[in-house]
Write a protein that holds these residues in place. Structure first.
Motif, PDB file in Angstrom:
ATOM      1  N   PRO A 177       0.842  -1.194   0.000  1.00  0.00           N
ATOM      2  CA  PRO A 177       0.000   0.000   0.000  1.00  0.00           C
ATOM      3  C   PRO A 177       0.883   1.253   0.000  1.00  0.00           C
ATOM      4  O   PRO A 177       1.956   1.249   0.613  1.00  0.00           O
ATOM      5  CB  PRO A 177      -0.774  -0.107   1.321  1.00  0.00           C
ATOM      6  CG  PRO A 177      -0.554  -1.481   1.821  1.00  0.00           C
ATOM      7  CD  PRO A 177       0.700  -1.983   1.229  1.00  0.00           C
ATOM      8  N   SER A 232      -8.681   1.777  -5.134  1.00  0.00           N
ATOM      9  CA  SER A 232      -7.772   1.622  -4.020  1.00  0.00           C
ATOM     10  C   SER A 232      -7.101   0.256  -4.150  1.00  0.00           C
ATOM     11  O   SER A 232      -7.685  -0.683  -4.678  1.00  0.00           O
ATOM     12  CB  SER A 232      -8.665   1.801  -2.794  1.00  0.00           C
ATOM     13  OG  SER A 232      -8.199   1.210  -1.731  1.00  0.00           O
ATOM     14  N   THR A 261      -8.120   5.869   4.263  1.00  0.00           N
ATOM     15  CA  THR A 261      -7.996   4.542   3.663  1.00  0.00           C
ATOM     16  C   THR A 261      -9.327   4.026   3.134  1.00  0.00           C
ATOM     17  O   THR A 261     -10.392   4.433   3.567  1.00  0.00           O
ATOM     18  CB  THR A 261      -7.457   3.526   4.673  1.00  0.00           C
ATOM     19  OG1 THR A 261      -8.330   3.487   5.798  1.00  0.00           O
ATOM     20  CG2 THR A 261      -6.064   3.879   5.112  1.00  0.00           C
ATOM     21  N   SER A 304      -4.410  -1.864   4.772  1.00  0.00           N
ATOM     22  CA  SER A 304      -5.163  -0.597   4.779  1.00  0.00           C
ATOM     23  C   SER A 304      -4.624   0.257   3.648  1.00  0.00           C
ATOM     24  O   SER A 304      -3.534   0.810   3.736  1.00  0.00           O
ATOM     25  CB  SER A 304      -5.027   0.108   6.125  1.00  0.00           C
ATOM     26  OG  SER A 304      -3.675   0.259   6.452  1.00  0.00           O
ATOM     27  N   TRP A 305      -5.386   0.276   2.550  1.00  0.00           N
ATOM     28  CA  TRP A 305      -4.914   0.967   1.351  1.00  0.00           C
ATOM     29  C   TRP A 305      -5.442   2.380   1.290  1.00  0.00           C
ATOM     30  O   TRP A 305      -6.584   2.644   1.732  1.00  0.00           O
ATOM     31  CB  TRP A 305      -5.389   0.193   0.114  1.00  0.00           C
ATOM     32  CG  TRP A 305      -4.733  -1.118  -0.023  1.00  0.00           C
ATOM     33  CD1 TRP A 305      -3.528  -1.374  -0.586  1.00  0.00           C
ATOM     34  CD2 TRP A 305      -5.252  -2.389   0.403  1.00  0.00           C
ATOM     35  NE1 TRP A 305      -3.249  -2.715  -0.534  1.00  0.00           N
ATOM     36  CE2 TRP A 305      -4.296  -3.372   0.066  1.00  0.00           C
ATOM     37  CE3 TRP A 305      -6.410  -2.794   1.044  1.00  0.00           C
ATOM     38  CZ2 TRP A 305      -4.465  -4.714   0.334  1.00  0.00           C
ATOM     39  CZ3 TRP A 305      -6.591  -4.133   1.313  1.00  0.00           C
ATOM     40  CH2 TRP A 305      -5.627  -5.088   0.969  1.00  0.00           C
ATOM     41  N   PRO A 306      -4.666   3.314   0.754  1.00  0.00           N
ATOM     42  CA  PRO A 306      -5.187   4.679   0.628  1.00  0.00           C
ATOM     43  C   PRO A 306      -6.276   4.775  -0.431  1.00  0.00           C
ATOM     44  O   PRO A 306      -6.288   3.988  -1.389  1.00  0.00           O
ATOM     45  CB  PRO A 306      -3.954   5.488   0.222  1.00  0.00           C
ATOM     46  CG  PRO A 306      -3.007   4.498  -0.357  1.00  0.00           C
ATOM     47  CD  PRO A 306      -3.302   3.176   0.256  1.00  0.00           C
ATOM     48  N   GLU A 307      -7.169   5.741  -0.255  1.00  0.00           N
ATOM     49  CA  GLU A 307      -8.204   6.000  -1.265  1.00  0.00           C
ATOM     50  C   GLU A 307      -7.525   6.521  -2.537  1.00  0.00           C
ATOM     51  O   GLU A 307      -6.530   7.241  -2.448  1.00  0.00           O
ATOM     52  CB  GLU A 307      -9.150   7.086  -0.753  1.00  0.00           C
ATOM     53  CG  GLU A 307     -10.046   6.655   0.382  1.00  0.00           C
ATOM     54  CD  GLU A 307     -11.361   6.087  -0.106  1.00  0.00           C
ATOM     55  OE1 GLU A 307     -11.483   5.871  -1.335  1.00  0.00           O
ATOM     56  OE2 GLU A 307     -12.236   5.837   0.726  1.00  0.00           O
ATOM     57  N   ASN A 330       0.683   3.888   1.499  1.00  0.00           N
ATOM     58  CA  ASN A 330       0.821   4.626   2.755  1.00  0.00           C
ATOM     59  C   ASN A 330       1.579   3.812   3.803  1.00  0.00           C
ATOM     60  O   ASN A 330       1.437   4.016   4.988  1.00  0.00           O
ATOM     61  CB  ASN A 330      -0.554   5.008   3.294  1.00  0.00           C
ATOM     62  CG  ASN A 330      -1.422   3.779   3.521  1.00  0.00           C
ATOM     63  OD1 ASN A 330      -1.041   2.673   3.152  1.00  0.00           O
ATOM     64  ND2 ASN A 330      -2.580   3.971   4.124  1.00  0.00           N
TER      65      ASN A 330
END
Lengths: 300, 442, 332
Positions: free
Chosen positions: C90, C194, C157, C141-144, C92
């Motif tokens: 991800p 995402s 996220t 938890s991936w960023p938008e 972030n």
């Protein structure tokens, strides 16, 4: 929580016991009955698995010994006579003594003595090079210097000398297992009788070209002049195809031949230095000689 | 477009001498005619030191079935019979002749006039091919009469003629096809008669349009000969690849072309056959391409067998200063020479000089298992594996992995991005496997 | 003229070399990198650069001080490992995790086996799976997309399509219901979703595939066989029960399938050595991926599928031989 641990221990132990019983039964059922002497013989061998005996490894050799009716044809070169006496003792047979041998490199065409005439640029392997052509010097018989003899040695007894480009045998370590002899595509390495204090006299050349051609390509080549043959009191030297050969069995190491060799291709190793003689020995010393430290010492 | 399916590469063409017509190389002062010029048993030397010989006189006779006659390519005096460095890189037996004039043996027709009519019978053709010392001129130098004597129970239905010349640089077959078109076609007709086949196909790669056009035009006058253009791809001139391309048959592993009903000859051999049968002229000269990027005057020369490479280099403008490698043959399958005194033999299709910059191999790196060698192998082998086995001297396993099928085309070593000497070790393995096989037989 | 050189044939060599091939792969990765820059902005830049630099540094240090050989970082293979690792993380992710992942990838995944050419597993995947198992929260938890271009660690996220799908299936929602919460296929195709940094845009990855095929860096066998197997397998499931299973296109476009099939499964060192073997390998990766996605507890299965097949590659090489010339199919 405690119960869980308890159950875990009990079930695992039970599985373990069950597995052990099954394994035990299977081992009983399928046991291979082997002559226990094979193990004994194998223990007596040096377990180098060098293949010098002609078998694939020490175990195979041990099996062959146990099966054999007498010890003829069975010999462990690294172990030598002592080992074979032990083996024969285990099997209740008579050991056959063999003269100890040592590997000898029969080429002294170092970089300085044997000028390069072209540049080899293939795989670093004497076998590859020799199947391609005669080599990167004018001599088609001599050492190619890519170290095929060094790689199979199990005893760390043969090394390439980067200054001469030739292999050198460490006599103390060499067990005459024959691995380097077989690896050399030019048949340069030979097993010779090991004499007292590792003394030896041999023709360090296998060039079968006519004298002039041989000499042109390498300053320390045997030119087949026959001087050594004439001087030898024991009939140990023969000349064939312009090349002298000293029979290791007939040779008595009398040191008569090395000084007469006009190209210094007869090496004497392990002898005390010669006393200076009135004879003009210096005449026989020519260019290229400086590359052979052993020889230099001998001549002085 | 016709081509073989499995593997293959596209090395740069470098056909510098394409279209340069055949020039006669002057007879040198001295020739050394090697006794080992073909695959098989060495022939028996017929002449003695001091003998006066004429052009075309036999100097060695075939010993055993797979062997060949050798004839003198010059007239003069035999000054010695001795070991001479030849193409093998070793010193081997050769007859050295000091040239004196150029007097030919009686009965050899040297006129350029075309003789089309074939007067002799198949058995006589085979006999004559043997006596005239004809061997395969594509490089493998397999005695031609052996190929003509089909094994019992085997029949050929196709005669395939190899004009692919897929090897970079070389143009000797090309120029021969353009300038000796009718002779080649006549040679093919002779071979068709000897083999009793109805159909012959000449396979030529498309980078030789003039040869295709000329042969197609002339072939109309000959019965049963077809000319086929082929897509340029190395090693199209490999016997098995050519058969696959032209008649879509695959020679089984360890088999011969005759197993699929084909016999393959090189165009050069066809020309030699024509001269031998129709003109009574033994194989004593051939077309040799002398080429190289830095050569002053590269070209195609008609060269007497036994001429030293150095004479040829002189005729083409001398040895360039930059020369780093001298190759007998082309750069893919040719053999690097260690001396310029090596004599030209029946199988020498060219001499290629590479500049120093292109002579050395690049540094060997780890195999990255990119599988390019497997992809380009025209025999469907796994060179990376064979090399690893060869390095470890595991020759039995190499045999199981079909190392003996290798045709030594060099595509694997050519393509390897890690510059690994794949073919070096495969070739070594083949030698060792042959030794193992011989030991097994005994 | 000096001495002539004598060597066995062939005397000619292609202009190709290991670095050329590796830089070719890097060029093929460029479109995906540009898309990730567009979608995730500064975060994508930070993790990609970090991974590349740390992979190079670890390779250099290990070769120089531990193995004591001439460092070969210029061949580009460590760069590829770095980029591929970053591409499946991800955008972030904290820098220290990226560095840790690079260390595992290079030190454990590659150098401990003897460096380039000897590693049985794809190093980037070893690093990625190590991080995934050790730090599941940070790794999932991936960023938008698009909205977070200027924020790095504090990005808001979102969930990936595959995670949404898994979650929905767990709650026994029907496919149309789940699909309502998943981006449109065109967004998935163009990468406006995402997900991990480099896996989002199918079009960019396919562009890379086309480039590698044209340059003959790889052959079509592995990616195409993976795509076909996944399509076929999920297609059967979909046709059998469209209410419970998403259609094949969803599977092709979601998660790391494209990235895995095009860039990771095709890694030279860890994939089979002939085209027949490659087909077996590709088909098996396809099957395992779908099995994990549909029946397993993880939403994504490509990475595990590739690692499992990496382990089986030596067996494939041993038993699946290329088609030999002269081998007749009809009479065996």
């Amino acid at each position: 929580m405690n119960q869980v641990i308890l159950y875990t221990i009990i079930s695992l132990s039970a599985t373990g016991v069950a597995a052990a019983i099954i394994l035990f039964l299977i081992a009983q059922r399928f046991r291979v009955i082997e002559d226990p002497r094979i193990d004994d013989v194998e223990d007596a061998l040096p377990s180098a698995n060098c293949g010098g005996c002609g078998y694939a490894g020490c175990r195979n050799f041990a099996e062959a010994c146990v099966k054999a009716e007498n010890m003829s044809g069975l010999f462990c070169p690294p172990g030598g006579n002592d080992t074979m006496a032990n083996v024969a003792g285990i099997l209740g047979m008579e050991a056959l003594e063999q003269d100890p041998e040592v590997a000898v490199v029969r080429c002294s065409g170092s970089f300085a003595c044997r000028p390069r005439t072209n540049q080899y640029d293939g795989a670093t392997s004497c076998a590859v090079a020799s199947s391609l052509y005669a080599g990167d010097t004018g001599c088609q018989w001599g050492c190619l210097g890519h170290g095929d003899c060094v790689r199979p040695c199990e005893f760390d007894a043969i090394h390439m000398n980067p200054e001469t480009g030739l292999p050198e045998v460490v006599d103390e370590k060499c067990t005459a297992c024959n691995a380097c002899v077989e690896a050399c595509p030019k048949d340069i390495i030979e097993l010779r009788k090991r004499a007292k204090r590792d003394r030896k006299i041999f023709v360090s050349c296998i060039n079968e070209d006519k004298g002039g051609i041989a000499k042109k390509s390498c300053s320390v080549a045997c030119i087949g002049c026959g001087k050594c043959e004439k001087v030898c009191p024991h009939d140990a030297i023969t000349i064939e195809n312009f090349l002298a050969y000293i029979d290791p069995v007939k040779c008595k190491l009398c040191r008569k031949c090395p000084p007469v060799c006009p190209t210094n291709s007869i090496h004497e190793i392990g002898f005390p230095p010669r006393k200076p003689k009135p004879e003009p020995v210096a005449k026989t010393l020519e260019a290229g000689e400086s590359d052979e430290p052993t020889k230099k010492e001998d001549k002085k | 477009m016709r081509t073989f399916r499995l593997g293959g590469i596209h090395p740069p063409d470098n056909k510098i001498t394409a279209g340069s017509s055949i020039r006669e190389l002057p007879v040198p002062e001295q020739v050394s005619i090697p006794i080992f010029q073909h695959i098989g048993a060495p022939p028996k030397i017929l002449v003695e030191r001091g003998a006066e010989i004429k052009v075309g006189e036999p100097i060695a006779s075939s010993e055993g079935f797979i062997s060949a006659f050798i004839h003198s390519s010059v007239s003069g005096k035999v000054i010695k019979i001795d070991k001479v460095t030849d193409i093998s890189g070793y010193k081997r037996m050769a007859v050295v002749v000091k040239v004196d004039g150029d007097s030919w043996q009686d009965g050899i027709d040297r006129s350029p006039e075309l003789k089309k009519e074939i007067k002799i019978e198949p058995q006589e053709i085979i006999q004559k091919v043997l006596q005239m010392g004809i061997v395969g001129m594509g490089g493998a130098t397999f005695p031609t009469h052996v190929k003509l004597s089909l094994p019992r129970g085997k029949e050929a239905d196709y005669l395939l003629v190899n004009g692919a010349e897929c090897e970079p640089y070389l143009t000797s077959d090309h120029i021969l096809m353009v300038e000796r078109t009718n002779e080649i076609l006549c040679g093919i007709s002779i071979m068709m008669k000897a083999l009793n086949v109805e159909k012959a196909i000449i396979g030529i790669e498309n980078n030789k349009p003039d040869a295709i056009a000329r042969l197609t035009e002339c072939a109309r006058d000959f019965k049963g000969i077809e000319v086929a253009g082929m897509k340029v791809k190395y090693p199209q001139g490999g016997e098995k690849q050519l058969i696959k391309t032209l008649i879509d048959r695959e020679v089984p592993s360890g088999g011969l072309p005759i197993d699929v009903g084909a016999v393959v000859f090189n165009v050069g051999t066809m020309f030699a056959v024509y001269e031998a049968i129709q003109k009574n002229k033994p194989l004593i000269e051939r077309v040799v391409t002398i080429t190289g990027k830095d050569m002053k005057d590269p070209g195609n020369f008609m060269v007497r067998i036994g001429t030293p490479v150095s004479s040829l280099v002189e005729a083409a403008g001398g040895l360039p200063e930059s020369t780093g490698k001298v190759i007998s043959g082309g750069p893919m399958m040719g053999k690097a020479l260690n001396s310029l005194d090596v004599p030209i033999i029946k199988g020498t299709s060219g001499v290629t000089l590479l500049p120093e910059a292109e002579s050395s191999r690049k540094e060997i790196q780890n195999c990255i298992r990119c599988s390019k060698c497997v992809t380009v192998c025209p025999m469907g082998l796994e060179p990376y594996l064979l090399m690893a086995l060869g390095e470890r001297e595991m020759f039995e396993r190499m045999e199981d992995d079909k190392a003996m099928d290798c045709i030594e085309c060099g595509s694997c070593s050519y393509i390897c991005p890690s510059n690994r000497p794949l073919l070096d070790y495969i070739r070594l393995g083949k030698v060792e496997i042959n030794k193992l096989r011989r030991a097994r037989k005994n | 003229m000096g001495f002539v050189t004598v060597s066995p044939s062939p005397h000619e060599h292609t202009q190709g070399s290991v670095p050329k091939l590796m830089y070719g792969v890097l060029i093929a990765l460029l479109p995906a990198f540009l898309v990730s820059l567009y979608v995730f902005g500064i975060g994508a830049l930070i993790i990609t650069l970090t991974a590349m630099v740390s992979c190079l540094a670890f390779e250099y240090l290990i070769q120089k001080y531990l193995l004591k050989v001439t460092p070969s970082i210029s061949d580009g293979s460590a760069l590829i490992t770095g980029i591929l690792l970053a591409f499946c993380l991800p955008a972030n992710l904290p820098i220290w995790l990226v560095i840790l992942g690079s260390f595992v990838a290079i030190a454990v995944g590659k150098m401990s086996f003897g460096g380039l050419g000897n590693n049985p597993f794809n190093p980037a995947l070893v690093g990625r799976v190590f991080l995934f198992i050790s730090f599941p929260v940070q790794l999932t938890s991936w960023p938008e997309p698009i909205v977070n271009r200027l924020s790095y660690l504090d990005a808001s996220t979102g969930a990936t399509a595959l995670a949404t799908m898994k979650e929905g299936m767990k709650n026994s929602e029907s496919i149309p219901e789940i699909m309502a919460g998943i981006p449109a296929y065109t967004d998935m195709f163009l990468g406006k979703i995402s997900g991990s940094a480099g896996e989002i845009a199918a079009i960019a990855l396919l562009l890379g595939l086309v480039y590698m095929l044209i340059r003959k860096i790889i052959t079509w066998h592995i990616p195409v066989s993976i795509f076909l197997t996944v399509t076929l397998f999920t297609g059967i499931l979909w046709l059998a029960n469209p209410a419970k299973n998403p259609d094949p296109l969803f599977h092709l476009l979601s998660g790391g399938l494209m990235l895995g099939a095009i860039f990771m499964a095709t890694d030279y060192v860890t994939s089979p050595m002939n085209t027949r073997g490659m087909l077996v390998y590709g088909v098996m990766i396809g099957i395992i991926t779908v099995v994990i996605r549909v029946f397993g507890s993880y939403p994504e299965g490509v990475q595990f599928a590739i690692l499992i097949m990496n382990a089986i590659t030596p067996l494939i090489n041993k038993y699946v031989k290329p088609r030999r010339f002269g081998e007749r199919l009809e009479d065996g």
